[in-house]
Design a protein around this motif. Structure first.
Motif, PDB file in Angstrom:
ATOM      1  N   ASP A  82       1.041  -1.346  -0.051  1.00 62.38           N
ATOM      2  CA  ASP A  82       0.147  -0.016  -0.392  1.00 62.38           C
ATOM      3  C   ASP A  82       0.865   1.341  -0.308  1.00 62.38           C
ATOM      4  O   ASP A  82       0.595   2.485  -1.451  1.00 62.38           O
ATOM      5  CB  ASP A  82      -1.283   0.202   1.049  1.00 62.38           C
ATOM      6  CG  ASP A  82      -2.060  -0.913   1.268  1.00 62.38           C
ATOM      7  OD1 ASP A  82      -2.656  -1.682   0.348  1.00 62.38           O
ATOM      8  OD2 ASP A  82      -2.603  -1.187   2.124  1.00 62.38           O
ATOM      9  N   GLN A  83       1.928   1.294   0.726  1.00 57.40           N
ATOM     10  CA  GLN A  83       2.533   2.762   1.016  1.00 57.40           C
ATOM     11  C   GLN A  83       3.546   2.346  -0.290  1.00 57.40           C
ATOM     12  O   GLN A  83       3.261   3.916  -0.602  1.00 57.40           O
ATOM     13  CB  GLN A  83       3.149   2.238   2.282  1.00 57.40           C
ATOM     14  CG  GLN A  83       4.344   3.984   2.657  1.00 57.40           C
ATOM     15  CD  GLN A  83       4.827   3.807   3.681  1.00 57.40           C
ATOM     16  OE1 GLN A  83       5.073   2.423   4.176  1.00 57.40           O
ATOM     17  NE2 GLN A  83       5.627   4.137   4.333  1.00 57.40           N
ATOM     18  N   GLY A  84       4.324   1.803  -0.783  1.00 53.60           N
ATOM     19  CA  GLY A  84       4.630   1.592  -1.870  1.00 53.60           C
ATOM     20  C   GLY A  84       4.335   2.287  -3.142  1.00 53.60           C
ATOM     21  O   GLY A  84       4.415   2.439  -4.069  1.00 53.60           O
ATOM     22  N   THR A  85       2.517   1.721  -2.693  1.00 54.07           N
ATOM     23  CA  THR A  85       2.047   2.093  -4.350  1.00 54.07           C
ATOM     24  C   THR A  85       1.688   3.358  -5.054  1.00 54.07           C
ATOM     25  O   THR A  85       1.794   4.151  -5.349  1.00 54.07           O
ATOM     26  CB  THR A  85       0.317   0.886  -4.627  1.00 54.07           C
ATOM     27  OG1 THR A  85       1.099  -0.571  -5.054  1.00 54.07           O
ATOM     28  CG2 THR A  85       0.008   1.647  -5.960  1.00 54.07           C
ATOM     29  N   ALA A  86       1.098   3.952  -3.280  1.00 46.76           N
ATOM     30  CA  ALA A  86       0.661   5.036  -2.728  1.00 46.76           C
ATOM     31  C   ALA A  86       2.328   6.330  -3.494  1.00 46.76           C
ATOM     32  O   ALA A  86       2.152   6.924  -3.919  1.00 46.76           O
ATOM     33  CB  ALA A  86       0.602   5.637  -1.404  1.00 46.76           C
ATOM     34  N   TYR A  87       3.134   5.738  -3.084  1.00 49.82           N
ATOM     35  CA  TYR A  87       4.616   6.235  -3.156  1.00 49.82           C
ATOM     36  C   TYR A  87       4.722   6.609  -4.761  1.00 49.82           C
ATOM     37  O   TYR A  87       5.585   7.851  -5.387  1.00 49.82           O
ATOM     38  CB  TYR A  87       5.997   5.969  -2.562  1.00 49.82           C
ATOM     39  CG  TYR A  87       6.662   6.258  -1.000  1.00 49.82           C
ATOM     40  CD1 TYR A  87       4.515   7.353  -0.634  1.00 49.82           C
ATOM     41  CD2 TYR A  87       6.948   6.191  -0.795  1.00 49.82           C
ATOM     42  CE1 TYR A  87       5.114   7.320   0.943  1.00 49.82           C
ATOM     43  CE2 TYR A  87       7.272   6.238   1.142  1.00 49.82           C
ATOM     44  CZ  TYR A  87       6.079   7.114   1.617  1.00 49.82           C
ATOM     45  OH  TYR A  87       5.912   7.611   2.876  1.00 49.82           O
ATOM     46  N   LEU A  88       4.398   5.602  -5.874  1.00 49.49           N
ATOM     47  CA  LEU A  88       4.783   5.509  -6.898  1.00 49.49           C
ATOM     48  C   LEU A  88       3.437   6.012  -7.651  1.00 49.49           C
ATOM     49  O   LEU A  88       4.160   6.532  -8.484  1.00 49.49           O
ATOM     50  CB  LEU A  88       4.369   3.924  -7.260  1.00 49.49           C
ATOM     51  CG  LEU A  88       6.190   2.500  -6.910  1.00 49.49           C
ATOM     52  CD1 LEU A  88       5.013   1.672  -7.316  1.00 49.49           C
ATOM     53  CD2 LEU A  88       7.068   2.924  -7.175  1.00 49.49           C
ATOM     54  N   ASN A  89       2.449   6.112  -7.094  1.00 49.09           N
ATOM     55  CA  ASN A  89       1.765   6.974  -7.700  1.00 49.09           C
ATOM     56  C   ASN A  89       2.276   8.618  -7.560  1.00 49.09           C
ATOM     57  O   ASN A  89       1.785   9.650  -9.108  1.00 49.09           O
ATOM     58  CB  ASN A  89       0.391   6.551  -7.328  1.00 49.09           C
ATOM     59  CG  ASN A  89      -0.788   5.496  -8.062  1.00 49.09           C
ATOM     60  OD1 ASN A  89      -0.470   5.514  -9.003  1.00 49.09           O
ATOM     61  ND2 ASN A  89      -0.974   4.745  -7.302  1.00 49.09           N
ATOM     62  N   THR A  90       2.534   9.056  -6.562  1.00 49.39           N
ATOM     63  CA  THR A  90       2.919   9.703  -6.884  1.00 49.39           C
ATOM     64  C   THR A  90       3.795  10.999  -7.179  1.00 49.39           C
ATOM     65  O   THR A  90       3.983  11.674  -7.420  1.00 49.39           O
ATOM     66  CB  THR A  90       3.539  10.714  -4.970  1.00 49.39           C
ATOM     67  OG1 THR A  90       2.160  10.021  -3.743  1.00 49.39           O
ATOM     68  CG2 THR A  90       3.409  11.890  -3.959  1.00 49.39           C
TER      69      THR A  90
END
Length: 233
Positions: A82-90
């Motif tokens: 979840d955190q990794g995907t949020a950072y990638l999207n950002t």
């Protein structure tokens, strides 16, 4: 992973005590100051605020012309996916901010289109991970890497990558971008979401090669891997 010190005079082993870092910042400073040595990438900026998040470390992988986000964890309670995907999207939504940080750090004049955004990835470094976290990244198309960092009583650091078990894992089979750089860059600027990330694989390049080239590659690869089982493609 158990670590032992060899006692040559007695032909015996002494177990070395290994522990996690008590302070997350201690681990972050150690990795940031030695990024090129331990991960082969360049340090860009620490505690980078962008969008709704504050990223621990932003680095740059010159081999694939892409940014790398590094997050440090003292415990293994949070979801890395979840955190990794949020950072990638950002990152993909704020390409100009990362490009500006790159230019300011290296004194460059790069443009957004000069980077290959399809190769963006997130690296987590922690003392340990749960089996759920390890299984969650077992996806060849998920641009997330896990590393376990431990320190020993005699002043050593162990950094162990949790390898993806998938046969065609992007992390177990890293391949340099040997295709036309202009073609990669022209497509890279259009990447705006995580689902568009397309990690390089051996198959991507071999599919475009002649049968003779494929045979030569397989022969060379087999010979090199015989030298040391720890080598990665």
């Amino acid at each position: 992973m158990d670590l032992y010190k060899i006692n040559q005079s007695k032909n015996s082993l002494n177990k070395v005590r290994v522990s996690s870092f008590n302070i997350e910042r201690e681990l972050q400073d150690l990795i940031e100051n030695n990024l090129e040595l331990v991960l082969g990438i360049q340090f860009i900026v620490s505690e980078f605020t962008v969008g709704h998040y504050r990223l621990d470390t932003v680095a740059y992988d010159s081999e694939v012309r892409a940014f790398v986000i590094i997050e440090y964890k003292r415990t293994s309670k949070d979801s890395v996916v979840d955190q990794g995907t949020a950072y990638l999207n950002t990152l993909l939504q704020h390409k100009a901010d990362f490009t500006l940080a790159y230019n300011e750090k290296l004194g460059a004049r790069a443009r957004v289109a000069d980077f290959d955004w399809t190769q963006t990835r997130v690296v987590f470094i922690a003392g340990s991970y749960t089996n759920y976290q390890k299984d969650a990244i077992d996806n060849p198309n998920l641009p997330i890497e896990l590393y376990e960092a431990r320190k020993t009583e005699n002043g050593y650091l162990t950094l162990l990558q949790i390898m993806n078990n998938s046969e065609n894992s992007r992390f177990a089979n890293k391949v340099s971008a040997l295709s036309s750089q202009s073609k990669v860059i022209s497509k890279a600027a259009d990447v705006d979401q995580v689902s568009d990330l397309k990690p390089y694989t051996e198959e991507m390049f071999l599919d475009k090669a002649t049968a003779n080239i494929c045979d030569l590659y397989d022969e060379l690869k087999a010979d090199i891997l015989l030298w040391d089982s720890e080598f990665e493609v």
